[in-house]
Write an enzyme that holds these catalytic residues in place. Structure first.
Site, PDB file in Angstrom:
ATOM      1  N   ASP A  14     -24.467  74.925  17.127  1.00  0.00           N
ATOM      2  CA  ASP A  14     -25.393  75.940  17.598  1.00  0.00           C
ATOM      3  C   ASP A  14     -24.536  77.135  18.015  1.00  0.00           C
ATOM      4  O   ASP A  14     -23.326  76.996  18.210  1.00  0.00           O
ATOM      5  CB  ASP A  14     -26.201  75.398  18.781  1.00  0.00           C
ATOM      6  N   ASP A  16     -25.588  80.215  20.558  1.00  0.00           N
ATOM      7  CA  ASP A  16     -25.734  80.623  21.954  1.00  0.00           C
ATOM      8  C   ASP A  16     -25.653  79.411  22.888  1.00  0.00           C
ATOM      9  O   ASP A  16     -26.400  78.448  22.728  1.00  0.00           O
ATOM     10  CB  ASP A  16     -27.062  81.352  22.163  1.00  0.00           C
ATOM     11  N   CYS A  96     -32.711  81.149  12.014  1.00  0.00           N
ATOM     12  CA  CYS A  96     -34.158  81.284  11.938  1.00  0.00           C
ATOM     13  C   CYS A  96     -34.552  82.506  12.737  1.00  0.00           C
ATOM     14  O   CYS A  96     -34.303  82.551  13.944  1.00  0.00           O
ATOM     15  CB  CYS A  96     -34.846  80.041  12.505  1.00  0.00           C
TER      16      CYS A  96
END
Length: 186
Positions: A14, A16, A96
């Site tokens: 991931d 953040d 996304c």
């Protein structure tokens, strides 16, 4: 055409809260994108050990109109530039841009980004480590058989306290702790 990787050489991160500091107000500019201490060095260490790093990140700020694609690209350019100075690289960034109301299949916790990664590299995600700081990060990968790893940076402490982590989730202080653990076990 993208070269086919062996699943044992791929790691999904991931962004953040794992690589950079997170914000409840979104990371809306390159100036707001600040790496978590030792995260870039951790990625470089994984690269040097032969691993390919792919980022899978929700970026609903685009869908909310908080920043545009040019700004998102500038943020990612900063990530690539700073990582290069550490001797590392990221192979691809999948994101996304949608909000929850869009009900898309690519917004984590849905597995759409993981499916895109699987299709791009022509490999199953089964057993591939996915590193995140939230339950939704891990759930997206676990849906396709990925191996969940939670870091306690970003929202990681909150995720750990939730009691909702996928079974067999390994917990690490930060991305460097994950890198050290992962390299030692392989």
């Amino acid at each position: 055409m993208v070269a086919k990787l062996h699943p044992s050489k791929l790691i999904i991160l991931d962004r953040d809260g794992v690589i950079n500091e997170d914000s409840d107000h979104y990371i809306k500019s390159p100036d707001e994108w600040i790496p978590i201490p030792r995260s870039l060095e951790a990625i470089a260490k994984l690269n040097q050990a032969g691993y390919h790093i792919v980022v899978a990140t929700n970026q609903s700020g685009v869908g909310r109109g908080l920043y545009d694609m040019d700004t998102l690209n500038a943020i990612h350019e900063k990530l690539h530039r700073l990582l290069g100075k550490c001797g590392g690289h990221i192979d691809a960034i999948f994101f996304c841009p949608h909000t929850d109301v869009d009900n898309c299949s690519c917004r984590k916790p849905q597995p759409g980004l993981m499916q895109q990664i699987s299709e791009r590299y022509g490999i199953p995600i089964t057993g591939v480590p996915i590193v995140g700081d939230s339950v939704r990060d891990l759930t997206a990968g676990v849906a396709l058989g990925a191996e969940p790893h939670l870091v306690l940076t970003g929202k990681g402490e909150k995720a750990r306290a939730s009691g909702a982590l996928p079974p067999y989730t390994a917990i690490h202080k930060d991305l460097m702790a994950f890198a050290n653990h992962f390299i030692q076990r392989t």
